[in-house]
Design an enzyme around this catalytic site. Structure first.
Site, PDB file in Angstrom:
ATOM      1  N   ASP A 190      73.245  78.054   6.896  1.00  0.00           N
ATOM      2  CA  ASP A 190      74.023  79.270   7.153  1.00  0.00           C
ATOM      3  C   ASP A 190      75.510  78.931   7.100  1.00  0.00           C
ATOM      4  O   ASP A 190      75.912  77.769   7.236  1.00  0.00           O
ATOM      5  CB  ASP A 190      73.641  79.920   8.498  1.00  0.00           C
TER       6      ASP A 190
ATOM      7  N   GLU B 256      73.179  77.874  12.863  1.00  0.00           N
ATOM      8  CA  GLU B 256      74.083  76.913  13.490  1.00  0.00           C
ATOM      9  C   GLU B 256      75.428  77.552  13.780  1.00  0.00           C
ATOM     10  O   GLU B 256      76.025  77.311  14.813  1.00  0.00           O
ATOM     11  CB  GLU B 256      74.284  75.694  12.587  1.00  0.00           C
TER      12      GLU B 256
HETATM   13 ZN   LIG Z   1      78.525  73.099  10.230  1.00  0.00          ZN
END
Ligand SMILES: [Zn+2]
Length: 384
Positions: free
Chosen positions: A75, A140
């Protein structure tokens, strides 16, 4: 696409606009590269009430020996103002020896480099002397609720252990080979509300103004540092982020005031010891208050040893520079992995991460692929 080429793979990943929590096909690109190499891929979709569902991938090559894991994320943060970019943030353009796009540095480039490193070892007839796995999350850059932490829980539940982990976050400030992260500071946020009794400013003796106490409490926690740093960590920091009373009237003493502060703490503290320190300061000022703490990550350290030496040696062999061991910067998913196995972080140069025109030098992609290859060749002998 040949999986031995990190540039082509990184481009294919960048062309998936996987802004958290969207996957946009990014993990499918990885699966398509990993499956022909012999990896068993598990797509793991997690969701919780109040959070968006997130796609994750756990892929493992081999079923015996030590399990060496590469962890990362596909992501990315949003591109921001598209007009400020000189290229399409999801185009994967290569210009003047650089690969451009959101995630090039943080961290699709490093994910591609690791896959390419494995593919090259296999192509060269040097299969890993154990198991190699990838733990790749799509959560994340967001709240990190449905990502790495849940994949680790899933692994634990099926009795699958990790023996060592390298996280591919961009750790190098300026040049490849500058820095390995061997730990991270913790982060905890406090919300302090101080209570009094509302009243008329002309009759303050009939009210109880909480604001002087709030001010004294804030001075008490900021007038001296929490510590002077430890062997591997900088000094802990405390930053006030807001003070709120929300009182529109000039003739009313408010009933309460609130302040919020964020503390980045080293290995001299725990969230509990910090809360105790804060309450000691506030109690000394006195009066009624509430303190609510929320911790997003504890501090941790992987002490210099076989794993840190392995990564430092690989980086030095390829770049000619011995990386510094550091614990600076924000938190990362290593904060979850550290509860399962020793973890260090080494990836690309982070100068343009989260910025407009994010890019990575093709030379650095090649160098990182070589470094990960050196790690794969040495890790099983060095960690046995
Ligand atoms: Zn990162």
């Amino acid at each position: 696409m040949t999986p031995t080429d990190p540039v082509a793979l990184a481009q294919a990943l960048i062309r998936c606009p996987s802004v958290t929590p969207e996957d946009a096909g990014a993990l499918g690109v990885l699966e398509a590269a990993l499956t022909p190499l012999g990896f068993t891929c598990h797509r793991l979709r997690f969701e919780e009430p109040g959070t968006a569902p997130v796609e994750n991938l756990y892929a493992r090559l081999g079923s015996t020996g030590k399990n060496v894991c590469f962890a990362g994320h596909t992501d990315v943060v949003p591109p921001g103002d598209l007009k400020a970019w000189s290229v399409d943030p999801f185009g994967g353009a290569v210009l003047n020896g650089k690969l451009y796009g959101r995630g090039a540095a943080d961290m699709k480039g490093a994910v591609a480099a690791f896959v390419a490193a494995v593919a090259r070892e296999l192509e060269a007839g040097r299969p890993p002397q154990g198991s190699v796995s990838l733990l790749i999350t799509g959560d994340e850059e967001g709240v990190a609720v449905n990502g790495t932490k849940k994949v680790l829980d899933w692994l634990k539940a099926r009795g699958e252990r990790l023996d060592a982990c390298v996280v591919g976050e961009p750790t190098n400030p300026v040049r490849l080979g500058d820095m390995i992260k061997i730990g991270r500071r913790g982060s905890t946020t406090g919300r302090l509300t101080v209570y009094g009794a509302q009243g008329h400013t002309a009759y303050p003796h009939l009210a109880d103004n909480p604001l002087p106490r709030l001010a004294r409490m804030l001075v008490a926690i900021t007038e001296e540092p929490l510590d002077g740093g430890t062997e591997h960590f900088q000094a802990s920091t405390l930053a006030l982020t807001t003070v709120d009373v929300g009182n529109p009237a000039t003739n009313v003493i408010p009933a309460q005031g609130t302040a919020v502060f964020n503390i980045r703490f080293n290995d001299a503290h725990t969230p509990a010891s910090i809360e105790a320190w804060l309450r000691g300061k506030f109690d000394a000022v006195g009066g009624a208050y509430d303190l609510v703490m929320s911790t997003s990550g504890e501090s941790f350290l992987t002490p210099p040893g076989p794993l840190t030496e392995l990564v430092a040696d690989a980086a030095e062999t390829v770049t000619g520079r011995r990386p510094e061991y550091s614990t600076t910067g924000g938190t990362s998913d290593a904060r979850f992995i550290k509860d399962h196995c020793p973890v260090v972080e080494f990836g690309l140069v982070g100068q343009t991460m989260h910025k407009v025109d994010e890019h990575v030098a093709l030379d650095d992609l090649a160098g990182l692929t070589d470094i990960y290859g050196a790690i794969l060749r040495d890790v099983f002998a060095r960690l046995s």
